[in-house]
Design a protein around this motif. Sequence first.
Motif, PDB file in Angstrom:
ATOM      1  N   THR A   2      39.518 -29.844  85.506  1.00 13.62           N
ATOM      2  CA  THR A   2      38.152 -29.672  85.987  1.00 13.62           C
ATOM      3  C   THR A   2      37.512 -28.406  85.419  1.00 13.62           C
ATOM      4  N   TRP A   3      36.180 -28.364  85.508  1.00 13.93           N
ATOM      5  CA  TRP A   3      35.467 -27.199  85.015  1.00 13.93           C
ATOM      6  C   TRP A   3      35.837 -25.925  85.778  1.00 13.93           C
ATOM      7  N   PRO A   4      35.933 -25.953  87.126  1.00 14.49           N
ATOM      8  CA  PRO A   4      36.351 -24.730  87.830  1.00 14.49           C
ATOM      9  C   PRO A   4      37.704 -24.207  87.359  1.00 14.49           C
ATOM     10  N   LEU A   6      39.034 -24.709  84.350  1.00 16.54           N
ATOM     11  CA  LEU A   6      38.831 -24.155  83.013  1.00 16.54           C
ATOM     12  C   LEU A   6      38.121 -22.810  83.092  1.00 16.54           C
ATOM     13  N   ARG A   7      37.181 -22.704  84.015  1.00 16.81           N
ATOM     14  CA  ARG A   7      36.453 -21.440  84.181  1.00 16.81           C
ATOM     15  C   ARG A   7      37.403 -20.318  84.602  1.00 16.81           C
ATOM     16  N   THR A   8      38.368 -20.645  85.448  1.00 23.03           N
ATOM     17  CA  THR A   8      39.355 -19.646  85.870  1.00 23.03           C
ATOM     18  C   THR A   8      40.134 -19.112  84.670  1.00 23.03           C
ATOM     19  N   LEU A  10      39.157 -19.215  81.507  1.00 24.57           N
ATOM     20  CA  LEU A  10      38.236 -18.483  80.629  1.00 24.57           C
ATOM     21  C   LEU A  10      37.964 -17.077  81.167  1.00 24.57           C
ATOM     22  N   ASP A  11      37.867 -16.962  82.498  1.00 25.20           N
ATOM     23  CA  ASP A  11      37.716 -15.627  83.087  1.00 25.20           C
ATOM     24  C   ASP A  11      38.935 -14.759  82.768  1.00 25.20           C
ATOM     25  N   THR A 176      46.940 -27.383  90.910  1.00 26.25           N
ATOM     26  CA  THR A 176      46.758 -28.786  90.521  1.00 26.25           C
ATOM     27  C   THR A 176      48.078 -29.549  90.408  1.00 26.25           C
TER      28      THR A 176
END
Length: 217
Positions: A2-4, A6-8, A10-11, A176
Amino acid sequence: MTWPALRTILDGAVVTAALAAVSILLSLPLGLLLALLRWRRIPMVAGVLAAFVSVVRATPFVTLVLFVFFILPSAGLELEPVPAAILALTLNTAAFSSEIWRSALQTFPRDQLEAATAFGLSERATFTRIVFPQIWRANLGPLVSEVTILLKCTPAVAVIGVVEITRAAGRVGAETYEPLPPFLVATLIYTALIATLVRGQRVVERRIARRFGWVRP
């Protein structure tokens, strides 16, 4: 993934890149300073610095991180996780890069130094105009290799709570129950970062070759 999630990751990549960038900017000049002080063979100072470099190089990086974060506070230097991580990365890379700089200084042609003295150049002018422009070009490859090692060391700072790429990927995998996708993404990010460094090295080498008329093997 999921995007969240992936965002984690990337952060975490932003944190890793920032840690590496700041540590590089601090450690390479510090390593050069250590090498210069040892090269000049100042009594006592050279021996102390040699011992410091030897100890840091012999210490596993994760142990150095724990030392900076947990032991230095007893000496009055208490740091938050991110500054502690930067200090550990800087000390580690400065110690290793100082040996690269020192090797270049020791093998620098003595006749060029004697010629500079004969022309009346000061030690500072000799270093800035003659020595440094040559040693950084000759050691570009080893220094970039040391920088890539610094980047690979960043996962170790997770032991003091810094959420970089690997720790972020681990969190996503734990949430996940699918560890493979986040760690594949983390691997791709590490590969991209290191490829960028190597690409930059190649660009600089080509410019040096065009300007000075030589090509690295």
